[in-house]
Each structure stands twice: as structure tokens, then as C-alpha cells.
Design a protein around this motif. Structure first.
Motif, mmCIF file in Angstrom:
data_model
loop_
_atom_site.group_PDB
_atom_site.id
_atom_site.type_symbol
_atom_site.label_atom_id
_atom_site.label_comp_id
_atom_site.label_asym_id
_atom_site.label_seq_id
_atom_site.Cartn_x
_atom_site.Cartn_y
_atom_site.Cartn_z
ATOM 1 N N UNK A 44 -29.383 -65.103 -47.305
ATOM 2 C CA UNK A 44 -29.452 -66.531 -47.618
ATOM 3 C C UNK A 44 -28.109 -67.239 -47.477
ATOM 4 N N UNK A 45 -27.168 -66.623 -46.795
ATOM 5 C CA UNK A 45 -25.844 -67.226 -46.699
ATOM 6 C C UNK A 45 -25.858 -68.487 -45.833
ATOM 7 N N UNK A 46 -24.977 -69.448 -46.130
ATOM 8 C CA UNK A 46 -24.875 -70.659 -45.307
ATOM 9 C C UNK A 46 -24.511 -70.310 -43.865
ATOM 10 N N UNK A 47 -24.869 -71.206 -42.970
ATOM 11 C CA UNK A 47 -24.591 -71.012 -41.548
ATOM 12 C C UNK A 47 -23.349 -71.804 -41.150
ATOM 13 N N UNK A 91 -10.205 -75.869 -56.667
ATOM 14 C CA UNK A 91 -9.654 -76.786 -55.657
ATOM 15 C C UNK A 91 -10.250 -76.483 -54.285
ATOM 16 N N UNK A 92 -10.728 -75.256 -54.120
ATOM 17 C CA UNK A 92 -11.359 -74.839 -52.870
ATOM 18 C C UNK A 92 -12.171 -73.586 -53.156
ATOM 19 N N UNK A 93 -13.070 -73.273 -52.229
ATOM 20 C CA UNK A 93 -13.886 -72.062 -52.377
ATOM 21 C C UNK A 93 -13.796 -71.237 -51.097
ATOM 22 N N UNK A 94 -13.820 -69.947 -51.265
ATOM 23 C CA UNK A 94 -13.940 -69.031 -50.135
ATOM 24 C C UNK A 94 -15.407 -68.626 -50.075
ATOM 25 N N UNK A 95 -16.100 -69.129 -49.069
ATOM 26 C CA UNK A 95 -17.559 -69.034 -49.009
ATOM 27 C C UNK A 95 -17.978 -67.929 -48.048
ATOM 28 N N UNK A 96 -18.878 -67.071 -48.511
ATOM 29 C CA UNK A 96 -19.477 -66.066 -47.630
ATOM 30 C C UNK A 96 -20.556 -66.748 -46.797
ATOM 31 N N UNK A 97 -20.390 -66.729 -45.482
ATOM 32 C CA UNK A 97 -21.361 -67.360 -44.591
ATOM 33 C C UNK A 97 -21.831 -66.348 -43.550
ATOM 34 N N UNK A 98 -22.681 -66.802 -42.648
ATOM 35 C CA UNK A 98 -23.243 -65.870 -41.670
ATOM 36 C C UNK A 98 -22.203 -65.363 -40.671
#
Length: 352
Positions: free
Chosen positions: A130-133, A153-160
């Protein structure tokens, strides 16, 4: 033999110093007033307290010195987290420590200095489908259950495509947060063509974060146990301290055994990581420690409330804060279902 003894002595001294360093934010007298003041307060992180956390060098404890960290072992990290768990430290140290080695140098330096708070979003064992693209420099999708996400202040996002850095002011970003049991919050991030910087980063140290969470739970349940032991020594019934009743003594002994078992499992897993043990062995030990610490923390903190009697169920009683924290951390850094399943799979692999 003498050399090994000296090395062991040096490490014990280092562990003692690390535990002592926690006293500034975790008072030795068990005062939880700061924790209470911060409950359900936006944005969720006291920046002055976070600056002190960073000044102590805790987010970089496991980082190599070349990356701006202390280069210490997992045993030291676990000892620190256990001490911080005793005082229910609300700051997102585990999350920041997970992110630190994944960031480019400039962002890492800002994080370690306390200038910016960068938190993980969706980085974990589960939820890959379900990770963002990420397409053409932008993210689409959403990430839920971001611990204290509104404070970042920022996020480290797990994406595809891997990991992407998203600023809190980015366009096309929607943030919603819901209060958690312990007074913090969980954020939901929704990305609609939100600008994001894709990073080349090593795999996240998920097992280290899970073990740190287990160590924190050991500290929290141990503190709840000590508070309960002291209460039983002063609460009287029928002219006697209720701690002298044999039935309650038996219950307390059972709880102490659960705490020590969890502590021993955390120590064993930390030693395996520091010794460079094979990955499957580390994973098995970490999952065992996380499940044991989570289940024991729920048992000990619930029993602690019961042993306090009616006052233990009131919000004014500090003993209840330990159960609320344990409930929030129960499935943090990998759910119980995940860690049980992974342990069984690894065990079957060994048997085969």
C-alpha cells in the motif's frame, strides 16, 4: 583473560555513564510531571526537550563516527532506551535514530543537531503493497499511523521506488492526526502530486528499532513494578502493610520474573547484533524479545494498576501512564502478529 576482563569492565562503565546521562530528562525520583504536561499538546514534541535529546547525542548513538555519530553498540543503545522507558520519555528518539543513517549528510547533520525533526512514514516490516507511488518527482497515495507525525519538519516516506523525503510545507500534502492512548498522536499523510526527493539509502535498521522498542518497554514495566512495590509497602489494611500478604508477594514475584526474562532476551539480541551474528539469528532473537517485552509490559502494567486498587484506575494516578504507553508501543516497530509469524518461519527454517 585479563584483557577480556578489562574490556568487560570498560563496557560496564560505558553502560553506567549512558544510563546516568538519561537523568536530565528522566528524573531518578520518578517525577512524571513533564510527561503529564506534554500529553495531548500540539504539535506533540517539546522542541526544547528534543534539543536536549540531540545535545546528548542520543539520535546518533548507533551512527558511525564518520557520519557524525558515536559509533556505540546495540547494548549501549538498549541500555539507554531502558532507562528512558523508566521515565516514559515521550520524544521520538527511536524513530529519529531509525531515520538518521538513511539521510543525506546535510539533512542528517541538521537532525543530529536538533535543528530539524525528520521522522519515518511507512518505514517498517509491513504494508509494502500500500505504499505511495513516486512518479516524476512527486508522490501520490497515503501513509497512516505516523508516530508524532504532526511535529515533524519533514518525513522520510517509504514509497514504491524506495525512500522519498517530503517537506512539511510541500504542496498537495494533507495531514490529519488522531490522539493516542499515551497522550501523543498518530498522523495520516495524504499525498496528491506532492513534491518529494527520492533518496539513495541503505536498508533501514528495522531490527534495531524493534529491539530498542523492546528495551524501552522493559524500562517502563520495571518502573511500574517498583512503584507498585513501594505502594504495597505503605498501603495498610487490617493494621498491616498489604505488601506483607503472601498472596500479593507471590504475584509480585511472578511479575518480576516476567521483567527479568524480557530483559535477558533484549540483552541476548543486542549481544547478537554487536557480535555480527547471522541475519536469521538476529531476526529470530529480535522477534522473540519484542513479543516477550510487549506481552510482559501489558501484564505487568495491568497488574500494577490492579494492585494499586481503585486509585490506580484514575487518570490522576501516574501508574496508569505506564499501561497507556505499553498499549501504544504494543505493535510499534512490527506488530505482535508479524514477529510471531517471523519467529515461527525462521524456527522452521532452522529445523529444516
Amino acid at each position: 583473560m585479563t584483557e577480556n576482563t578489562e574490556m568487560a569492565g570498560e563496557r560496564e562503565e560505558r553502560l553506567r555513564l549512558i544510563r546516568d546521562s538519561a537523568a536530565s530528562l528522566v528524573p531518578r525520583d520518578g517525577d512524571l510531571n513533564r510527561v503529564r504536561r506534554q500529553r495531548f499538546q500540539a504539535p506533540g514534541v517539546d522542541r526544547a526537550a528534543w534539543a536536549e535529546v540531540c545535545a546528548m547525542g542520543w539520535p546518533g548513538l548507533r551512527l558511525a563516527e564518520a557520519q557524525g555519530g558515536s559509533g556505540l553498540g546495540m547494548a549501549e543503545y538498549a541500555a539507554l532506551l531502558e532507562e528512558l522507558g523508566r521515565g516514559l520519555l515521550p520524544e521520538p528518539l527511536i524513530e529519529a535514530s531509525l531515520v538518521a543513517p538513511l539521510l543525506p549528510q546535510a539533512e542528517r547533520d541538521a537532525l543530529l543537531a536538533g535543528e530539524r525533526l525528520i521522522l519515518p512514514a511507512g518505514i517498517g516490516y509491513e504494508g509494502a503493497a500500500a505504499r505511495p507511488r513516486w512518479r516524476d518527482g512527486a508522490l501520490r497515495g497515503e501513509v497512516a499511523h505516523v508516530h508524532l507525525g504532526a511535529a515533524a519538519d519533514a518525513w522520510l516516506v517509504a514509497c514504491d521506488q524506495g525512500l522519498a523525503l517530503v517537506e512539511s510545507y510541500a504542496e498537495g500534502l494533507e495531514l490529519r492526526s488522531e490522539p493516542a492512548q499515551d497522550g501523543g498522536h498518530l498522523a495520516r499523510l495524504r499525498f496528491d502530486c506532492t513534491p518529494a526527493r527520492l533518496l539513495q539509502a541503505p536498508p533501514p535498521a528495522l531490527d534495531e528499532a524493534a529491539l530498542a522498542c523492546a528495551a524501552y518497554l522493559v524500562g517502563a514495566m520495571d518502573a511500574a513494578f517498583e512503584r507498585t512495590r513501594e505502594y504495597l509497602g505503605v498501603r495498610s489494611q487490617f493494621g498491616r502493610a498489604i505488601g506483607s500478604f503472601q498472596a500479593l508477594q507471590h504475584r509480585m514475584v511472578d511479575l518480576k520474573i516476567q521483567i527479568e526474562l524480557a530483559r535477558a532476551m533484549v540483552a541476548e539480541a543486542a549481544a547478537a547484533i554487536d557480535a555480527g551474528a547471522p541475519t536469521d539469528q538476529v531476526q529470530r532473537l529480535v522477534s522473540t524479545a519484542k513479543v516477550r517485552a510487549s506481552e510482559a509490559a501489558l501484564l505487568v502494567t495491568r497488574q500494577a494498576i490492579q494492585l494499586h486498587g481503585g486509585i490506580g484506575y484514575t487518570d490522576e494516578a501516574d501508574i496508569g501512564l505506564f499501561l497507556r504507553r505499553a498499549m501504544v508501543l504494543l505493535n510499534a516497530q512490527g506488530s505482535l502478529a508479524f514477529h510471531r509469524a517471523r519467529y515461527i518461519a525462521l524456527l522452521h527454517g532452522e529445523v529444516a
